[in-house]
Scaffold this active site. Structure first.
Site, mmCIF file in Angstrom:
data_model
loop_
_atom_site.group_PDB
_atom_site.id
_atom_site.type_symbol
_atom_site.label_atom_id
_atom_site.label_comp_id
_atom_site.label_asym_id
_atom_site.label_seq_id
_atom_site.Cartn_x
_atom_site.Cartn_y
_atom_site.Cartn_z
ATOM 1 C CB CYS A 135 2.616 0.316 -6.287
ATOM 2 S SG CYS A 135 4.176 -0.362 -6.114
ATOM 3 C CG HIS A 183 0.089 -0.697 -2.536
ATOM 4 N ND1 HIS A 183 0.305 -1.704 -3.486
ATOM 5 C CD2 HIS A 183 1.179 -0.018 -2.402
ATOM 6 C CE1 HIS A 183 1.675 -1.567 -3.755
ATOM 7 N NE2 HIS A 183 2.049 -0.583 -2.936
ATOM 8 C CD GLU A 196 7.369 -0.462 -10.166
ATOM 9 O OE1 GLU A 196 8.351 -0.440 -9.788
ATOM 10 O OE2 GLU A 196 6.329 0.126 -9.664
#
Length: 440
Positions: free
Chosen positions: A134, A270, A102
């Site tokens: 993400c 994550h 990103e």
């Protein structure tokens, strides 16, 4: 020793196609954690943050990108050691390069073109880029896995590089930019993870078909302009928790008998920051395990903390964070036999996935041979004054820069190679085109 090629435990029973599925997953992997870092506790004191709340981040350091470091240089420095271990014939089998980020600096041109060129990969190669906050690293991994499984080009490999950085410029104004969002600065890092995906998954054999997806539209965090970030911390936490539960429920629907407590030897999440992962794991254990608080804490330390170790030192590296947590898990786990790891990936906006795979003693030995702790220890430790200076100087390479000659700012001797070889840095931007140089 190669990874197990039999049907993974927990795969759908009665599915003959899954029983006979070819092995696929991560053949080789590497992490690049940058050239400089910052002690985030010092940052919190400097910013006069609530230190009780800061402690919940469970963070130690963050990588800080220098002005002459960008997503391409990070990607190359992660991927080159992976390719250096291949023979010319093996390199020629790479038919797909996927960059996951990103943090790209062009609305049209894919960073994968720079990666292919700088790594001298074949031109008969698919080159493209994925953006999905993400979640992008997982999206790239799963796309590569399915390319290998398709067997449209038997023996072909895919190089997936997740590379992201935050120079941490916050968008001004707006109701969402509360004090809570300021806690994103200590956790926002930089780094890259390169994964070679093939039918010889020495590092991590993916459980084919064992995937649970969940996504919906939510404005939790975003990049409203190319070099700034904004978000609603409370909404982001709620979205993450909902996705973790619902993605696992979707996984259970596909994997008969899957149990959050019993199926997975370890769990990789994550990791925006460690406290969010701890809260998510606690919620999952209460909902799916009905476990007492003391047992939840012990389980967190045993199954989850191994995956946080490297994340606590690099910070949230967006699309590369789940792969980083997976590497950290494999390196720090107690693996004495083939061990299943459950993985939860989340990307703001949002999309999430729960999937799994198997790591082995041999795979762990390969990961440990990377010497990641030593690499992270060798980063330059920034003072607060140097950090603030770098934030100002990073504007030289902001999105849309046409011509510039970046440097490492006022810090001397930071940009250098290691005993393993030279490192790549951004040399100049000329008419929007980025030029790089190797520094020994």
């Amino acid at each position: 020793m190669a990874v197990r090629r039999d049907r993974p435990e927990g795969a759908r029973s009665g599915d003959r196609r899954n029983e006979n599925m070819m092995p696929v997953g991560i053949e080789a992997i590497n992490v690049f954690g940058g050239s400089a870092c910052l002690d985030v506790e010092r940052l919190a004191v400097h910013r006069q943050m609530d230190m009780d709340r800061f402690a919940n981040l469970l963070m130690k350091e963050k990588t800080v990108a220098l002005p002459n470091e960008d997503p391409v240089s990070f990607a190359i420095n992660a991927a080159k050691p992976v390719l250096d271990g291949l023979s010319p014939d093996e390199r020629a089998k790479i038919e797909m390069v996927i960059t996951c980020t990103e943090s790209a600096f062009d609305f049209g041109k894919s960073m994968s073109t720079y990666v292919q060129d700088l790594l001298e990969l074949p031109r008969r190669c698919r080159l493209f880029e994925l953006k999905n906050a993400c979640y992008s690293g997982t999206a790239g991994l799963q796309m590569a896995v399915n390319f290998v499984l398709s067997q449209t080009s038997p023996g072909a490999k895919a190089l997936v590089v997740a590379s992201d950085l935050s120079r941490f410029l916050m968008e001004e104004g707006g109701d969402a930019l509360t004090e809570d969002w300021s806690f994103a600065e200590p956790s926002s890092g930089a780094g890259a993870v390169a994964m070679l995906v093939s039918d010889t998954p020495y590092i991590f054999q993916v459980d084919v078909g064992a995937n649970g997806y969940y996504g919906f539209e939510v404005m939790d965090t975003c990049r409203p302009s190319a070099d700034t970030e904004a978000g609603d911390a409370d909404l982001s936490l709620l979205s993450y928790l909902e996705c973790c539960q619902q993605a696992f429920l979707a996984y259970q629907d596909r994997v008969e008998g899957a149990d959050y407590r019993a199926t997975f030897g370890y769990l990789a999440f994550h990791t925006p920051f460690g406290g969010m992962v701890k809260g998510a794991h606690r919620t999952m254990m209460r909902k799916f395990g009905k476990v007492a608080a003391k047992d939840i804490e012990a389980d967190f330390v045993r199954r989850v903390v191994p995956g946080l170790t490297h994340c606590q030192r690099l910070g949230n590296i967006m699309g590369a964070t789940l792969p980083l947590a997976l590497v950290s898990t494999i390196e720090h786990a107690e693996i004495e036999e083939a061990t299943r790891i459950g993985c939860f990936s989340y990307g703001s906006g949002c999309c999430s996935e729960f999937f799994s795979g198997v790591a082995t003693v041999d795979g762990q030995a390969r990961v440990r041979s990377l010497g990641l702790k030593d690499q992270f220890d060798q980063r330059y430790a920034l003072s607060m004054e140097e950090y603030e200076t770098l934030l100002r100087e990073s504007g030289v390479v902001k999105f849309g820069t046409r011509n510039a000659t970046p440097h490492a700012g006022t810090i001397s001797g930071v940009c250098k190679g290691t005993s393993a070889g030279p490192r790549l840095y951004l040399k100049a931007i000329r008419e929007f085109h980025r030029e790089y140089e190797w520094i020994a």
